[in-house]
Design a protein around this motif. Structure first.
Motif, PDB file in Angstrom:
ATOM      1  N   GLY A  67      28.647 -13.332 -24.084  1.00 53.28           N
ATOM      2  CA  GLY A  67      27.695 -13.304 -22.995  1.00 53.28           C
ATOM      3  C   GLY A  67      26.285 -12.973 -23.293  1.00 53.28           C
ATOM      4  O   GLY A  67      25.313 -13.173 -22.392  1.00 53.28           O
ATOM      5  N   VAL A  68      26.007 -12.489 -24.526  1.00 50.07           N
ATOM      6  CA  VAL A  68      24.586 -12.470 -25.006  1.00 50.07           C
ATOM      7  C   VAL A  68      23.950 -13.221 -25.461  1.00 50.07           C
ATOM      8  O   VAL A  68      24.440 -14.175 -26.313  1.00 50.07           O
ATOM      9  N   LYS A  69      22.852 -13.617 -24.748  1.00 50.19           N
ATOM     10  CA  LYS A  69      22.273 -14.832 -25.080  1.00 50.19           C
ATOM     11  C   LYS A  69      21.282 -14.468 -26.372  1.00 50.19           C
ATOM     12  O   LYS A  69      20.238 -14.033 -26.183  1.00 50.19           O
ATOM     13  N   ALA A  70      21.574 -14.837 -27.383  1.00 52.31           N
ATOM     14  CA  ALA A  70      20.999 -14.584 -28.783  1.00 52.31           C
ATOM     15  C   ALA A  70      19.951 -15.537 -28.948  1.00 52.31           C
ATOM     16  O   ALA A  70      18.888 -15.012 -29.492  1.00 52.31           O
ATOM     17  N   LEU A  95      17.660 -25.378 -28.193  1.00 52.96           N
ATOM     18  CA  LEU A  95      18.861 -24.594 -28.655  1.00 52.96           C
ATOM     19  C   LEU A  95      19.338 -23.205 -28.119  1.00 52.96           C
ATOM     20  O   LEU A  95      18.493 -22.558 -27.411  1.00 52.96           O
ATOM     21  N   HIS A  96      20.687 -23.297 -27.756  1.00 57.50           N
ATOM     22  CA  HIS A  96      21.356 -22.384 -27.420  1.00 57.50           C
ATOM     23  C   HIS A  96      22.540 -21.775 -28.160  1.00 57.50           C
ATOM     24  O   HIS A  96      23.137 -22.444 -28.457  1.00 57.50           O
ATOM     25  N   LYS A  97      22.309 -20.473 -28.223  1.00 58.26           N
ATOM     26  CA  LYS A  97      23.538 -19.523 -28.954  1.00 58.26           C
ATOM     27  C   LYS A  97      23.980 -18.244 -28.223  1.00 58.26           C
ATOM     28  O   LYS A  97      22.893 -17.472 -28.145  1.00 58.26           O
ATOM     29  N   SER A  98      25.151 -18.109 -27.711  1.00 56.01           N
ATOM     30  CA  SER A  98      25.467 -16.897 -26.816  1.00 56.01           C
ATOM     31  C   SER A  98      26.695 -16.330 -27.797  1.00 56.01           C
ATOM     32  O   SER A  98      27.436 -16.890 -28.328  1.00 56.01           O
ATOM     33  N   PHE A  99      26.546 -15.071 -27.828  1.00 59.81           N
ATOM     34  CA  PHE A  99      27.898 -14.141 -28.445  1.00 59.81           C
ATOM     35  C   PHE A  99      28.413 -13.213 -27.312  1.00 59.81           C
ATOM     36  O   PHE A  99      27.582 -12.548 -26.714  1.00 59.81           O
ATOM     37  N   SER A 141      16.245  -9.378 -31.327  1.00 59.81           N
ATOM     38  CA  SER A 141      15.567 -10.620 -30.674  1.00 59.81           C
ATOM     39  C   SER A 141      16.126 -11.887 -30.849  1.00 59.81           C
ATOM     40  O   SER A 141      15.899 -12.792 -29.942  1.00 59.81           O
ATOM     41  N   GLY A 142      17.070 -12.123 -31.827  1.00 62.44           N
ATOM     42  CA  GLY A 142      17.709 -13.365 -32.129  1.00 62.44           C
ATOM     43  C   GLY A 142      17.170 -13.915 -33.421  1.00 62.44           C
ATOM     44  O   GLY A 142      17.488 -15.246 -33.695  1.00 62.44           O
ATOM     45  N   LYS A 143      16.300 -13.394 -34.101  1.00 59.41           N
ATOM     46  CA  LYS A 143      15.769 -14.088 -35.345  1.00 59.41           C
ATOM     47  C   LYS A 143      16.682 -14.648 -36.193  1.00 59.41           C
ATOM     48  O   LYS A 143      16.676 -15.709 -36.728  1.00 59.41           O
TER      49      LYS A 143
END
Ligand SMILES: Nc1ncnc2c1ncn2[C@@H]1O[C@H](COP(=O)(O)OP(=O)(O)OP(=O)(O)O)[C@@H](O)[C@H]1O
Length: 318
Positions: free
Chosen positions: A15-18, A9-13, A40-42
């Motif tokens: 350019g930030v890789k959340a 699973l990938h999700k960026s905002f 940290s992306g939780k």
């Protein structure tokens, strides 16, 4: 049997890789804690699982069926996945009973009343059922929010920082109560926290996140005993020493970290240290010991004196 399967699973905002390449499998009835510091992306991961955020790539399966992303639905979310956010989400002018009953408004009245009675009972809220939220404690509000979320028997309950509002005593109590609730309803659960003590005693599994990456996934005990790096060691408990251990060739197999509980007083030991400081911590003392060129942290039930020279033994955790 696996309930939730997440692959790459990938999700960026901007350019930030959340969330960066996360894969998790959660078995039915298990509780997973996601631990990481702020940013940290939780929460992003929780919102992706709840189908509230659109993933950039990767797959999410619940009971082997694809979780439909928001772009393919009129209303974001999934009927079998309930997310409890940090704010309580109770209607302020409705009684606790009415708040819970609202979740079951489309069900037949007899069933609704019976289910609400049961939920009030298992959450210990029967005595405050006619109070509005501001008339009950923070812990009771949090329990009411959680039983609202499980009222319709979701397959997966997601909790965002469920214990963050509470003081230590209420936190301990609520943890037990939430654990009993989850087990009584046989629901699977994922909760996020930045405090490892929330995970201990509650989670079957622990995922450590940093900057969107999964650093380690395993049982809390496995990770505590065998953290994959210094960061994981530090976020999962106290470490005794943060630089490389060169105390003695006899202990060269030890990792580059030590837990305070690994160090024991042993009069006969050749490793000697001098007590630098002693802190009273209730059930035990925290002692800083100077050994060779290192300061080691250890715990002692007996009070030691600053300046005292003692022998120590280092034991393996596993
Ligand atoms: N909607 C958004 N728009 C832009 N950036 C975002 C958005 N949501 C999250 N981020 C960024 O993604 C990263 C991960 O954020 P996230 O909220 O998932 O972390 P977290 O671990 O839950 O943090 P916290 O414990 O503070 O809630 C952060 O750098 C954050 O600034």
């Amino acid at each position: 049997m696996s309930l939730l399967k997440i692959n790459n699973l990938h999700k960026s905002f901007e350019g930030v890789k959340a969330v960066n390449d996360i894969s998790i499998t959660l078995e039915k009835g298990r509780i997973l804690a996601i631990l990481g510091e702020s940013g940290s992306g939780k929460t992003t991961l929780l919102h992706l699982i709840a189908a509230l955020y659109e993933p950039d790539s990767g797959t999410l399966l619940l009971d082997n069926e694809r979780i439909t992303p928001p772009s393919e639905k009129l209303i974001a979310g999934h009927p079998d996945i309930k997310l409890v956010r940090q704010d309580y989400g109770l209607f302020p002018n409705m009684s606790i009973r009415a708040n819970i009953a609202y979740e079951l408004r489309y069900y037949e009245e007899n069933y609704r009343n019976e289910r609400v009675d049961k939920l009030l009972e298992i959450s210990g809220l029967t005595h405050v059922q006619h109070h509005v939220p501001r008339q009950v404690s923070g812990g009771e509000q949090q329990r009411a929010t959680i039983v609202k979320a499980i009222a319709e028997e979701p397959k997966l309950l997601l909790l965002d920082e469920p214990f963050s509002h509470l003081d230590a005593v209420n936190k301990r109590r609520l943890k037990n109560e939430v654990l009993n609730l989850i087990k009584a309803e046989e629901v699977s659960c994922i909760f996020v926290t930045h405090d490892v003590t929330d995970a201990y005693g509650m989670a079957d599994e622990l995922l450590i996140m940093q900057n969107g990456n999964a650093l380690q996934l395993g049982s809390p005990e496995e990770i505590y005993r065998n953290p994959s790096n210094q960061y994981v060691a530090e976020i999962t408990g106290e470490t005794s020493l943060s630089s490389e251990l060169k105390l003695s060739t006899q202990h060269s197999e030890l990792r580059t970290f030590l837990r305070p509980s690994q160090i024991r007083v042993s009069e006969k030991s050749a490793i000697k240290g001098t007590v630098v400081s002693v802190k009273f911590l209730g059930a035990y003392y925290e002692v800083i010991l100077e050994v060779e060129d290192f300061n080691l942290k250890m715990y002692s039930f007996d009070k030691l004196n600053v300046g005292e020279k003692i022998g120590i033994k280092i034991r393996q955790l596993d």
